[in-house]
Design a protein around this motif. Structure first.
Motif, mmCIF file in Angstrom:
data_model
loop_
_atom_site.group_PDB
_atom_site.id
_atom_site.type_symbol
_atom_site.label_atom_id
_atom_site.label_comp_id
_atom_site.label_asym_id
_atom_site.label_seq_id
_atom_site.Cartn_x
_atom_site.Cartn_y
_atom_site.Cartn_z
ATOM 1 N N VAL A 33 0.429 41.753 24.102
ATOM 2 C CA VAL A 33 0.414 40.407 24.705
ATOM 3 C C VAL A 33 0.158 40.552 26.212
ATOM 4 C CG1 VAL A 33 1.764 38.321 25.198
ATOM 5 C CG2 VAL A 33 1.936 39.399 22.954
ATOM 6 N N GLU A 34 0.819 41.536 26.808
ATOM 7 C CA GLU A 34 0.646 41.753 28.254
ATOM 8 C C GLU A 34 -0.788 42.195 28.564
ATOM 9 O OE1 GLU A 34 3.805 43.760 30.188
ATOM 10 O OE2 GLU A 34 2.897 43.181 32.095
ATOM 11 N N ASP A 35 -1.284 43.194 27.803
ATOM 12 C CA ASP A 35 -2.646 43.710 28.055
ATOM 13 C C ASP A 35 -3.702 42.619 27.872
ATOM 14 O OD1 ASP A 35 -1.434 46.093 28.449
ATOM 15 O OD2 ASP A 35 -2.067 47.022 26.561
ATOM 16 N N ALA A 36 -3.439 41.694 26.944
ATOM 17 C CA ALA A 36 -4.425 40.629 26.674
ATOM 18 C C ALA A 36 -4.307 39.485 27.677
ATOM 19 C CB ALA A 36 -4.233 40.104 25.252
ATOM 20 N N GLY A 37 -3.386 39.597 28.617
ATOM 21 C CA GLY A 37 -3.285 38.585 29.672
ATOM 22 C C GLY A 37 -2.328 37.446 29.356
ATOM 23 N N GLY A 38 -1.595 37.517 28.229
ATOM 24 C CA GLY A 38 -0.702 36.417 27.843
ATOM 25 C C GLY A 38 0.444 36.229 28.820
ATOM 26 N N ARG A 39 0.961 37.344 29.332
ATOM 27 C CA ARG A 39 2.092 37.246 30.269
ATOM 28 C C ARG A 39 1.630 36.636 31.593
ATOM 29 N NH1 ARG A 39 6.206 42.261 31.704
ATOM 30 N NH2 ARG A 39 7.786 40.957 32.695
ATOM 31 N N ALA A 40 0.495 37.112 32.097
ATOM 32 C CA ALA A 40 -0.009 36.608 33.385
ATOM 33 C C ALA A 40 -0.379 35.128 33.264
ATOM 34 C CB ALA A 40 -1.223 37.425 33.821
ATOM 35 N N TRP A 41 -1.012 34.762 32.148
ATOM 36 C CA TRP A 41 -1.395 33.354 31.970
ATOM 37 C C TRP A 41 -0.154 32.459 31.979
ATOM 38 C CZ3 TRP A 41 0.166 29.976 28.178
ATOM 39 C CH2 TRP A 41 -0.403 28.688 28.264
ATOM 40 N N ALA A 42 0.869 32.856 31.213
ATOM 41 C CA ALA A 42 2.080 32.012 31.104
ATOM 42 C C ALA A 42 2.781 31.900 32.456
ATOM 43 C CB ALA A 42 3.019 32.572 30.049
ATOM 44 N N THR A 43 2.815 32.999 33.208
ATOM 45 C CA THR A 43 3.474 32.988 34.526
ATOM 46 C C THR A 43 2.723 32.054 35.480
ATOM 47 O OG1 THR A 43 4.129 35.270 34.115
ATOM 48 C CG2 THR A 43 4.296 34.504 36.393
ATOM 49 N N THR A 44 1.391 32.164 35.474
ATOM 50 C CA THR A 44 0.583 31.316 36.357
ATOM 51 C C THR A 44 0.722 29.848 35.974
ATOM 52 O OG1 THR A 44 -0.987 33.105 36.617
ATOM 53 C CG2 THR A 44 -1.786 30.905 37.199
ATOM 54 N N ARG A 45 0.652 29.580 34.665
ATOM 55 C CA ARG A 45 0.724 28.176 34.204
ATOM 56 C C ARG A 45 2.096 27.564 34.557
ATOM 57 N NH1 ARG A 45 -1.002 23.990 34.557
ATOM 58 N NH2 ARG A 45 -0.863 22.385 32.979
ATOM 59 N N ALA A 46 3.156 28.371 34.447
ATOM 60 C CA ALA A 46 4.491 27.853 34.799
ATOM 61 C C ALA A 46 4.524 27.473 36.283
ATOM 62 C CB ALA A 46 5.567 28.888 34.483
ATOM 63 N N GLY A 47 3.897 28.283 37.128
ATOM 64 C CA GLY A 47 3.840 27.983 38.565
ATOM 65 C C GLY A 47 3.050 26.706 38.822
ATOM 66 N N GLU A 48 1.933 26.545 38.093
ATOM 67 C CA GLU A 48 1.130 25.319 38.275
ATOM 68 C C GLU A 48 1.924 24.083 37.856
ATOM 69 O OE1 GLU A 48 -3.144 27.523 37.274
ATOM 70 O OE2 GLU A 48 -2.182 26.260 35.765
ATOM 71 N N LEU A 49 2.648 24.217 36.748
ATOM 72 C CA LEU A 49 3.434 23.079 36.252
ATOM 73 C C LEU A 49 4.558 22.717 37.222
ATOM 74 C CD1 LEU A 49 3.356 24.024 32.524
ATOM 75 C CD2 LEU A 49 2.737 21.761 33.395
ATOM 76 N N LEU A 50 5.141 23.734 37.860
ATOM 77 C CA LEU A 50 6.166 23.463 38.872
ATOM 78 C C LEU A 50 5.549 22.628 40.000
ATOM 79 C CD1 LEU A 50 8.899 23.833 40.299
ATOM 80 C CD2 LEU A 50 8.052 26.015 41.195
ATOM 81 N N ALA A 51 4.355 23.016 40.440
ATOM 82 C CA ALA A 51 3.695 22.261 41.516
ATOM 83 C C ALA A 51 3.401 20.828 41.058
ATOM 84 C CB ALA A 51 2.411 22.976 41.932
ATOM 85 N N GLU A 52 2.950 20.676 39.811
ATOM 86 C CA GLU A 52 2.669 19.319 39.284
ATOM 87 C C GLU A 52 3.959 18.497 39.226
ATOM 88 O OE1 GLU A 52 0.612 19.560 35.506
ATOM 89 O OE2 GLU A 52 -0.777 21.047 36.299
#
Ligand SMILES: CC(C)=CCC/C(C)=C/CC/C(C)=C/COP(=O)(O)OP(=O)(O)O
Length: 349
Positions: A300-319
Motif C-alpha cells: 500500500v505504501e509503495d503504491a502511494g496509498g499512504r502518501a495519497w491519504a496523508t495529502t488528502r487529509a491535509g487538503e480536507l483540513l484546509a477545506e
C-alpha cells in the motif's frame, strides 16, 4: 491547567490545548452521559458501562478509556461558535456520543473485531445478541436525550439524517468486501457517509441548539463533514501504520479482514506494479496471515496509498477551516474548533 470556564466567561489568557478542550468537554458530558445510561433497562446498563470503560466485565468500577469524545466537543463548541452558551447544547452532545457508541457496538459485531479502546469488545465479552441490543438501547437513548433538549424537533431531524447516512456508509463498506472493483470515488463517498455525516451532524446540532441561521448551520455542518472525512482517512492510516499500544486496536486488523479502506483502494487503483501485486495478494477470500498483512502494508505504501491519504487529509483540513472562516464563529469557540480540527488530523489514536 484545568480550563475553568463557562461560555461567555473570560478564559485563561493562553489558548487551551486540544487535551484541555477535550477535558473541559468531558467534564460537562460525563455526568449527563451517566445519567442517560442510568435510565436504561437493568439488563443493558452493565454492558453499556463496560463499553464506556466505567465498569469491568463483572460490574466492578473501572477506569477504562471511554473514547476521545471528539463529537460532543464539536457540538458544544459549535453551539458556542453560533452565539449560545456551550452548555445549552449538552443534551445534543450527549445524544451525539450515545449515537456514536451505538455505531461502534454494532460495527464491532459486524467486523468481528475483538479489541477496542485497549479492551475486549463488548460482543466478545457479553455475546453478539447483548451487544446488538446495547447498541439499540444507546440509539434510543440518543433520541431520548434530544427530546429533552431545547430544540427537539430540529435536533431529531439532524441526528436521524446523520444516522441514516451512517447506515448507508456502513452498508457500502460491507458491500465493498465482496467487490474487487471498488473505485476511490465510491470509497470516498462511503467514508463521507460512514464518518463525515456524524461529525457534520455533531456541528449542525450545536448550531441548531444555538438557533443559528440556516447559512451558519450549513457552514458548521460542512466544517464537520470535511473534518469527518479527514478523520476517516487518518483512522484508516492508523489502522495500518498506527501503534497498537497507542490505538488500542489489534495490529493490521483492517488488513487481516481485507477491508477496502481508503489507502488500500488508493493503492489498488494506482496503476502501479505495487498496486497490481497488492491486488493479487488482497483480492481473495481466505484469511490474510500476519506475514501477508505486513506485506500488504508495505505494498500500500509503495503504491502511494499512504502518501495519497496523508495529502488528502491535509487538503480536507484546509477545506474544513475555510468553511469555519465562512461561518464567522465567535472568536474563542472558533479558535478551539481549529485546535480540535488539527488534533483530528494529527492524532495517533
Ligand atoms: C451503522 C453502523 C454500524 C455504522 C458504523 C459506522 C462506523 C463505526 C464508522 C467508523 C467511524 C470511526 C472512525 C469511529 C472511531 O471514532 P473515534 O476514534 O472517535 O472513537 P472513540 O469514541 O473510541 O474515540
Amino acid at each position: 491547567m484545568a480550563v475553568a470556564r463557562s461560555s461567555h466567561s473570560i478564559r485563561d489568557e493562553a489558548q487551551p490545548s486540544a487535551a484541555e478542550i477535550l477535558a473541559w468537554s468531558r467534564g460537562l458530558l460525563d455526568p449527563a452521559l451517566r445519567l442517560a445510561v442510568d435510565t436504561m433497562p437493568d439488563s443493558m446498563r452493565g454492558i453499556v458501562a463496560f463499553h464506556f470503560g466505567w465498569r469491568d466485565e463483572r460490574g466492578r468500577p473501572d477506569a477504562g478509556a471511554g473514547g476521545k469524545a471528539i463529537r460532543p466537543a464539536l457540538t458544544l463548541l459549535s453551539a458556542e461558535a453560533a452565539g449560545a452558551a456551550a452548555e445549552s447544547a449538552l443534551p445534543a452532545a450527549v445524544a451525539v456520543e450515545l449515537a456514536h457508541n451505538f455505531s461502534l457496538l454494532h460495527d464491532d459485531v459486524m467486523d468481528g473485531d475483538r479489541t477496542r479502546r485497549h479492551r475486549p469488545t463488548a460482543w466478545s465479552v457479553f455475546g453478539v445478541n447483548a451487544a446488538i441490543l446495547a447498541g439499540d438501547a444507546l440509539l434510543a437513548a440518543a433520541f431520548e436525550a434530544l427530546a429533552a433538549g431545547p430544540a427537539p424537533a430540529a435536533g431529531v431531524r439532524v441526528l436521524s439524517r446523520a444516522v441514516l447516512d451512517l447506515v448507508e456508509g456502513q452498508s457500502a463498506d460491507l458491500a465493498f468486501e465482496n467487490r474487487a472493483d471498488v473505485t476511490l470515488e465510491e470509497c470516498l463517498a462511503m467514508a463521507a457517509h460512514k464518518t463525515g455525516a456524524l461529525l457534520g451532524g455533531a456541528c449542525a446540532l450545536g448550531a441548531v441548539h444555538a438557533a443559528a441561521s440556516p447559512a451558519v448551520t450549513a457552514r458548521l455542518r460542512a466544517f464537520g463533514e470535511r473534518l469527518g472525512l479527514a478523520f476517516q482517512l487518518v483512522d484508516d492510516l492508523l489502522g495500518i501504520w498506527g501503534d497498537p499500544a497507542v490505538t488500542g486496536k489489534s495490529v493490521h486488523s483492517d488488513l487481516h479482514s481485507r477491508k477496502k479502506s481508503l489507502p488500500v483502494v488508493a493503492a489498488l487503483t494506482s496503476g502501479t506494479p505495487a498496486g497490481a501485486e497488492l491486488a493479487a495478494l488482497y483480492l481473495r477470500d481466505d484469511p490474510l496471515t500476519d506475514t501477508a498483512a505486513a506485506r500488504a502494508a508495505s505494498l500500500v505504501e509503495d503504491a502511494g496509498g499512504r502518501a495519497w491519504a496523508t495529502t488528502r487529509a491535509g487538503e480536507l483540513l484546509a477545506e474544513a477551516l475555510a468553511e469555519l472562516d465562512a461561518a464567522e464563529a465567535a472568536p474563542a469557540a472558533d479558535a478551539e474548533l481549529r485546535t480540535l480540527a488539527h488534533l483530528i488530523t494529527h492524532r495517533d489514536h
